[in-house]
Scaffold this motif. Structure first.
Motif, short mmCIF file in Angstrom:
data_model
loop_
_atom_site.label_atom_id
_atom_site.label_comp_id
_atom_site.label_asym_id
_atom_site.label_seq_id
_atom_site.Cartn_x
_atom_site.Cartn_y
_atom_site.Cartn_z
N PRO A 1 45.22 50.33 36.04
CA PRO A 1 44.10 49.50 35.62
C PRO A 1 43.64 48.61 36.76
CG PRO A 1 45.99 49.22 34.13
CD PRO A 1 46.43 50.05 35.25
N LEU A 2 42.38 48.21 36.71
CA LEU A 2 41.89 47.36 37.78
C LEU A 2 41.11 46.18 37.21
CD1 LEU A 2 38.94 48.69 37.60
CD2 LEU A 2 39.80 50.25 39.32
N THR A 3 40.76 45.26 38.09
CA THR A 3 40.08 44.05 37.66
C THR A 3 38.71 44.39 37.10
OG1 THR A 3 41.27 42.75 39.30
CG2 THR A 3 39.20 41.83 38.49
N THR A 4 38.44 43.86 35.91
CA THR A 4 37.13 44.09 35.28
C THR A 4 36.41 42.75 35.17
OG1 THR A 4 38.13 43.82 33.10
CG2 THR A 4 37.93 46.07 33.93
N GLU B 1 37.69 36.19 37.21
CA GLU B 1 36.85 35.28 36.42
C GLU B 1 37.57 34.74 35.20
OE1 GLU B 1 32.49 36.95 36.01
OE2 GLU B 1 33.92 38.59 36.21
N THR B 2 38.57 35.46 34.73
CA THR B 2 39.29 35.00 33.54
C THR B 2 40.66 34.44 33.90
OG1 THR B 2 39.79 37.35 33.24
CG2 THR B 2 38.15 36.39 31.77
N GLY B 3 40.86 34.16 35.18
CA GLY B 3 42.09 33.50 35.59
C GLY B 3 43.28 34.43 35.75
N ASP B 4 43.04 35.72 35.71
CA ASP B 4 44.13 36.68 35.85
C ASP B 4 44.34 37.01 37.33
OD1 ASP B 4 44.25 37.04 32.97
OD2 ASP B 4 42.33 38.08 33.22
N PRO B 5 45.52 37.51 37.67
CA PRO B 5 45.72 37.97 39.05
C PRO B 5 44.72 39.09 39.37
CG PRO B 5 47.78 38.07 37.80
CD PRO B 5 46.70 37.73 36.83
N LEU B 6 44.37 39.23 40.64
CA LEU B 6 43.47 40.32 41.04
C LEU B 6 44.30 41.59 41.21
CD1 LEU B 6 41.21 38.46 43.62
CD2 LEU B 6 40.69 39.05 41.25
N ARG C 1 50.63 34.62 44.67
CA ARG C 1 49.33 34.11 45.14
C ARG C 1 48.16 34.77 44.41
NH1 ARG C 1 52.96 33.28 49.04
NH2 ARG C 1 52.59 31.74 50.68
N GLY C 2 48.46 35.61 43.43
CA GLY C 2 47.39 36.17 42.60
C GLY C 2 46.90 37.54 43.02
N PHE C 3 47.67 38.24 43.86
CA PHE C 3 47.24 39.57 44.31
C PHE C 3 48.31 40.60 43.97
CE2 PHE C 3 45.29 36.47 47.12
CZ PHE C 3 43.96 36.83 47.04
N LEU C 4 47.97 41.55 43.13
CA LEU C 4 48.92 42.61 42.82
C LEU C 4 48.59 43.83 43.65
CD1 LEU C 4 49.39 42.40 38.93
CD2 LEU C 4 50.61 41.22 40.74
#
Ligand SMILES: *Cc1c(COP(=O)(O)O)cnc(C)c1O
Length: 379
Positions: A21-24, A10-15, A329-332
């Motif tokens: 740490p994980l996506t919040t 939602e904030t434009g960061d990679p997933l 592509r935005g996936f770590l």
């Protein structure tokens, strides 16, 4: 429908398809824009409430959640140091890196310990545990990892707890990567303490460990701890006295955790979160298997937290290229940490849903094609 080849939070960061740490959520991050005085009644109340709510996630009865500043390991180290008396002896169940870490912690703390080791894809057998406890009457405590994040295996915590309780010993659980998404009820699973964190399945930001303790047991643990800052009994007494931490609390992390716990409840609590992670996991595993990838674990041992895939045997497959192309592509994703097999890991926890998992699968398909790898089948 995923229309683009990149996917973002939602904030434009990679997933972050990682175990922390994980996506919040954006709202969790936004909870950190305020400054709180640690002695301010508003903060004291926010902190009190979030700890009560977290203890309730494991049934609540007789449990208190004691916070510990730091990452999850600080909580595990505090738990072992506080609950295992200096003349105690700890049996550590190991099938991955977090069991190994407990050995290092016990060694540093000068606590006598023995181990029961199984392979990374094998849970400890309750009968073997029972035998070891019978054979060694000096063992006072058992340490078990709930979901061993090294592989993603779900250890049979209820069976382990039964054996430990029947033998009159006490159980300490590292439930760091499971708590909040894998149900555990202190009324049926007997333990003295369980370690968790603000991050991982509670989907807060990292920075606060949590140890859910049987209050009556904790009150008898004064003087056990080898380290002042890691003394949970002392931390508990200070908070009980005036609601204040002994040392600077991570106020912003706790404010974010309060928002995260509210969102956890909105989602339907542990059950609701479990359902989303389960759906993420199933979608991911199914899609990866369609491309030939093989999971380390059979489905009945797989926790819906993080999945280990064996490294493909195709000589065109390069993990570094794979990792970098997915990141672009935005996936770590996460490298493997196994000794039994070459592998990599993809997490399905954090603020991710089936659209994100579908996006990840599409990205994997694209990257495989770019590498001229036709199948993910393992060696
Ligand atoms: C993440 C995790 C921890 C804590 O790791 P930190 O890096 O200290 O946060 C401990 N045990 C397990 C099983 C974990 O998954």
């Amino acid at each position: 429908m995923m229309s683009t080849k990149t996917c973002r939070s939602e904030t434009g960061d990679p997933l972050l398809l990682t175990p922390g740490p994980l996506t919040t959520s954006k709202s969790v991050k936004q909870a950190m824009v305020h400054d709180w005085g640690s002695r301010d009644p508003a903060f004291i109340e926010l902190n009190r409430k979030v700890l009560v709510d977290i203890a309730a996630l494991a049934g609540g009865d007789g449990l208190v959640a004691v916070p510990m500043q730091g990452s999850g390991t600080f909580a595990v180290e505090a738990m072992i140091g506080t609950f295992v008396p200096r003349d105690g002896k700890l049996l550590i169940l190991i099938n991955g890196a977090y069991g190994d870490r407990a050995v290092k912690i016990a060694t540093r703390a000068g606590r006598a310990h023995v181990t029961l080791v199984t392979s990374e894809d094998t849970p400890p057998a309750p009968a073997e545990l029972a035998k070891q406890l019978t054979d060694d009457p000096e063992i006072t405590h058992v340490f078990a990892v709930h979901c061993e994040t090294t592989s993603g295996i779900l250890n049979p915590i209820a069976d382990i707890a039964d054996v430990v309780a029947k033998s009159g010993r006490r159980l300490l659980i590292d439930s760091m990567s499971a708590f909040g998404a894998v149900p555990i009820d202190a009324a049926t699973v007997q333990f003295d303490a369980l370690a968790a964190s603000s991050n991982k399945c509670l989907e807060g930001v990292p920075g606060l460990g949590l140890v859910l303790c049987k209050e009556t047991v904790l009150r008898d643990c004064g003087g056990n701890a080898h380290a002042l800052s890691l003394d949970l009994a002392d931390q508990f007494l200070a908070l009980e006295k005036n609601g204040q931490y002994r040392f600077t609390p991570p106020t912003h992390v706790i404010a974010a955790l309060s928002q995260a716990v509210a969102e956890h409840a909105e989602e339907g609590g542990v059950e609701g979160r479990h359902a989303r992670y389960r759906a993420n996991c199933d979608l991911l595993v199914e899609g990866m298997r369609e491309m030939g990838f093989e999971t380390l674990l059979p489905d009945d041992l797989q926790a819906p937290i993080i999945i280990t895939f064996k490294m493909p045997r195709d000589p065109n497959f390069s993990f570094t290229t794979f990792y970098d192309a997915l990141a672009a592509r935005g996936f770590l994703i996460y490298p493997g940490k196994l000794t039994v097999a070459e592998s990599f890991r993809i997490g399905c926890i954090g603020r991710l849903d089936h659209h994100d998992m579908a996006g990840a699968l599409e990205a994997v398909r694209d990257v495989m094609a770019d590498m001229h790898v036709t199948s993910g089948v393992a060696a």
